[in-house]
Write a protein that holds these residues in place. Sequence first.
Motif, PDB file in Angstrom:
ATOM      1  N   GLY A 198       2.018  10.293  -9.565  1.00 19.40           N
ATOM      2  CA  GLY A 198       1.461  10.683 -10.817  1.00 19.40           C
ATOM      3  C   GLY A 198       0.322  11.681 -10.853  1.00 19.40           C
ATOM      4  N   ILE A 199      -0.310  11.913  -9.955  1.00 17.92           N
ATOM      5  CA  ILE A 199      -1.133  13.134  -9.515  1.00 17.92           C
ATOM      6  C   ILE A 199      -0.172  14.145  -9.678  1.00 17.92           C
ATOM      7  CG2 ILE A 199      -2.841  14.239  -8.015  1.00 17.92           C
ATOM      8  CD1 ILE A 199      -3.668  11.214  -7.215  1.00 17.92           C
ATOM      9  N   ALA A 200       0.680  14.652  -8.918  1.00 14.58           N
ATOM     10  CA  ALA A 200       1.715  15.639  -8.863  1.00 14.58           C
ATOM     11  C   ALA A 200       2.216  15.818 -10.335  1.00 14.58           C
ATOM     12  CB  ALA A 200       2.597  15.198  -8.116  1.00 14.58           C
ATOM     13  N   ALA A 201       2.592  14.805 -11.114  1.00 16.62           N
ATOM     14  CA  ALA A 201       3.196  15.172 -12.373  1.00 16.62           C
ATOM     15  C   ALA A 201       2.085  15.748 -13.228  1.00 16.62           C
ATOM     16  CB  ALA A 201       3.716  13.825 -12.937  1.00 16.62           C
ATOM     17  N   ARG A 202       0.978  15.163 -13.193  1.00 13.46           N
ATOM     18  CA  ARG A 202      -0.213  15.673 -14.170  1.00 13.46           C
ATOM     19  C   ARG A 202      -0.513  16.985 -13.811  1.00 13.46           C
ATOM     20  NH1 ARG A 202      -5.387  12.439 -13.754  1.00 13.46           N
ATOM     21  NH2 ARG A 202      -4.041  10.485 -13.514  1.00 13.46           N
ATOM     22  N   SER A 203      -0.661  17.284 -12.198  1.00 13.70           N
ATOM     23  CA  SER A 203      -0.900  18.631 -12.060  1.00 13.70           C
ATOM     24  C   SER A 203       0.185  19.724 -12.412  1.00 13.70           C
ATOM     25  CB  SER A 203      -1.018  18.679 -10.407  1.00 13.70           C
ATOM     26  OG  SER A 203      -1.147  20.168  -9.997  1.00 13.70           O
ATOM     27  N   PHE A 204       1.480  19.401 -12.399  1.00 17.20           N
ATOM     28  CA  PHE A 204       2.445  20.285 -12.956  1.00 17.20           C
ATOM     29  C   PHE A 204       2.422  20.388 -14.366  1.00 17.20           C
ATOM     30  CE2 PHE A 204       4.823  19.123  -8.933  1.00 17.20           C
ATOM     31  CZ  PHE A 204       4.538  20.003  -8.339  1.00 17.20           C
ATOM     32  N   ARG A 205       2.098  19.337 -15.000  1.00 17.82           N
ATOM     33  CA  ARG A 205       1.875  19.414 -16.461  1.00 17.82           C
ATOM     34  C   ARG A 205       0.725  20.424 -16.816  1.00 17.82           C
ATOM     35  NH1 ARG A 205       1.386  13.672 -18.317  1.00 17.82           N
ATOM     36  NH2 ARG A 205       2.879  12.981 -16.511  1.00 17.82           N
ATOM     37  N   ARG A 206      -0.351  20.259 -16.286  1.00 15.51           N
ATOM     38  CA  ARG A 206      -1.359  21.394 -16.435  1.00 15.51           C
ATOM     39  C   ARG A 206      -1.035  22.689 -16.199  1.00 15.51           C
ATOM     40  NH1 ARG A 206      -6.453  17.805 -14.266  1.00 15.51           N
ATOM     41  NH2 ARG A 206      -6.367  16.394 -15.718  1.00 15.51           N
ATOM     42  N   ARG A 207      -0.166  23.089 -15.247  1.00 14.18           N
ATOM     43  CA  ARG A 207       0.176  24.406 -14.883  1.00 14.18           C
ATOM     44  C   ARG A 207       1.001  24.878 -15.956  1.00 14.18           C
ATOM     45  NH1 ARG A 207       0.443  24.429  -8.308  1.00 14.18           N
ATOM     46  NH2 ARG A 207      -1.813  23.863  -7.920  1.00 14.18           N
ATOM     47  N   SER A 208       1.821  24.086 -16.293  1.00 14.34           N
ATOM     48  CA  SER A 208       2.827  24.528 -17.315  1.00 14.34           C
ATOM     49  C   SER A 208       2.190  25.153 -18.441  1.00 14.34           C
ATOM     50  CB  SER A 208       4.158  23.656 -17.280  1.00 14.34           C
ATOM     51  OG  SER A 208       3.539  22.480 -17.946  1.00 14.34           O
ATOM     52  N   ARG A 209       1.154  24.440 -18.936  1.00  9.81           N
ATOM     53  CA  ARG A 209       0.457  24.645 -20.162  1.00  9.81           C
ATOM     54  C   ARG A 209       0.051  26.400 -20.319  1.00  9.81           C
ATOM     55  NH1 ARG A 209      -2.747  19.446 -21.893  1.00  9.81           N
ATOM     56  NH2 ARG A 209      -0.969  18.150 -21.789  1.00  9.81           N
TER      57      ARG A 209
ATOM     58  N   ALA B 207       0.754  -1.207  -0.092  1.00 12.47           N
ATOM     59  CA  ALA B 207       0.000  -0.046  -0.040  1.00 12.47           C
ATOM     60  C   ALA B 207       0.769   1.360  -0.110  1.00 12.47           C
ATOM     61  CB  ALA B 207      -0.828   0.222   1.180  1.00 12.47           C
ATOM     62  N   PRO B 208       1.841   1.500   0.794  1.00 15.53           N
ATOM     63  CA  PRO B 208       2.717   2.631   0.818  1.00 15.53           C
ATOM     64  C   PRO B 208       3.360   2.963  -0.685  1.00 15.53           C
ATOM     65  CG  PRO B 208       3.275   1.227   2.763  1.00 15.53           C
ATOM     66  CD  PRO B 208       2.230   0.619   1.879  1.00 15.53           C
ATOM     67  N   ILE B 209       3.675   1.881  -1.230  1.00 20.42           N
ATOM     68  CA  ILE B 209       4.295   1.906  -2.454  1.00 20.42           C
ATOM     69  C   ILE B 209       3.499   2.414  -3.585  1.00 20.42           C
ATOM     70  CG2 ILE B 209       5.743   0.850  -4.257  1.00 20.42           C
ATOM     71  CD1 ILE B 209       6.766  -0.966  -2.235  1.00 20.42           C
ATOM     72  N   VAL B 210       2.298   1.837  -3.669  1.00 20.28           N
ATOM     73  CA  VAL B 210       1.189   2.157  -4.533  1.00 20.28           C
ATOM     74  C   VAL B 210       0.635   3.474  -4.536  1.00 20.28           C
ATOM     75  CG1 VAL B 210      -1.207   1.725  -5.213  1.00 20.28           C
ATOM     76  CG2 VAL B 210       0.119  -0.401  -4.802  1.00 20.28           C
ATOM     77  N   LEU B 211       0.731   3.871  -3.028  1.00 16.07           N
ATOM     78  CA  LEU B 211       0.117   5.635  -2.700  1.00 16.07           C
ATOM     79  C   LEU B 211       1.110   6.169  -3.240  1.00 16.07           C
ATOM     80  CD1 LEU B 211      -1.693   4.765   0.827  1.00 16.07           C
ATOM     81  CD2 LEU B 211      -2.541   5.296  -1.557  1.00 16.07           C
ATOM     82  N   LEU B 212       2.453   6.066  -3.077  1.00 15.26           N
ATOM     83  CA  LEU B 212       3.570   7.149  -3.534  1.00 15.26           C
ATOM     84  C   LEU B 212       3.421   7.112  -4.929  1.00 15.26           C
ATOM     85  CD1 LEU B 212       5.895   8.393  -2.340  1.00 15.26           C
ATOM     86  CD2 LEU B 212       7.126   6.620  -2.736  1.00 15.26           C
ATOM     87  N   ILE B 213       3.388   6.250  -5.559  1.00 16.50           N
ATOM     88  CA  ILE B 213       3.092   6.103  -7.062  1.00 16.50           C
ATOM     89  C   ILE B 213       2.122   6.894  -7.474  1.00 16.50           C
ATOM     90  CG2 ILE B 213       3.044   4.812  -9.483  1.00 16.50           C
ATOM     91  CD1 ILE B 213       4.576   2.422  -7.651  1.00 16.50           C
ATOM     92  N   LEU B 214       0.840   6.728  -6.988  1.00 17.59           N
ATOM     93  CA  LEU B 214      -0.475   7.375  -7.231  1.00 17.59           C
ATOM     94  C   LEU B 214       0.118   8.937  -6.852  1.00 17.59           C
ATOM     95  CD1 LEU B 214      -3.324   5.024  -5.966  1.00 17.59           C
ATOM     96  CD2 LEU B 214      -2.687   5.748  -8.501  1.00 17.59           C
ATOM     97  N   GLY B 215       0.517   9.224  -5.999  1.00 21.56           N
ATOM     98  CA  GLY B 215       0.681  10.594  -5.538  1.00 21.56           C
ATOM     99  C   GLY B 215       1.669  11.134  -6.456  1.00 21.56           C
TER     100      GLY B 215
END
Length: 136
Positions: free
Chosen positions: A125-136, A115-123
């Motif tokens: 991924g969400i952070a990367a997607r959020s940064f990509r949206r802001r940079s556009r 669970a901690p590994i899965v949650l870290l990967i999900l977090g």
Amino acid sequence: MFVTALAALFLTAAPLAAQQSAVPQAELAWKQLPDPAKEAEARELMEELRCLVCQGQSIADSDADMAGDMRALVRERVGQGESAADVRAWLIERYGDYVSYDPPVSGASVPLWIAPIVLLILGAGIAARSFRRRSR
């Protein structure tokens, strides 16, 4: 007024005093083994075992009667020549995986390990997607 307050204090303290165990703790609960190497081995194992009553403390740190009994068991078995791994396995067999701060990986505990590994990967991924949206 003072007598009433004193009587109330005794009435509330009496149940607490009744909860104290009248059975003395095992001899090795607080007494160290004569061999310093075996005592060090036992002490190291006691730091890795959870008090089943306190749940947040190791049996080395707990003042609970059960922790004292478990310390005595650890010292007795290590003093008789059993390895710490054998004593740990015996305690896990007797009390379950919860007694160990480092439970073995099993079918029941795999989700807790993953669970901690899965949650870290999900977090991430969400952070990367959020940064990509802001940079556009």
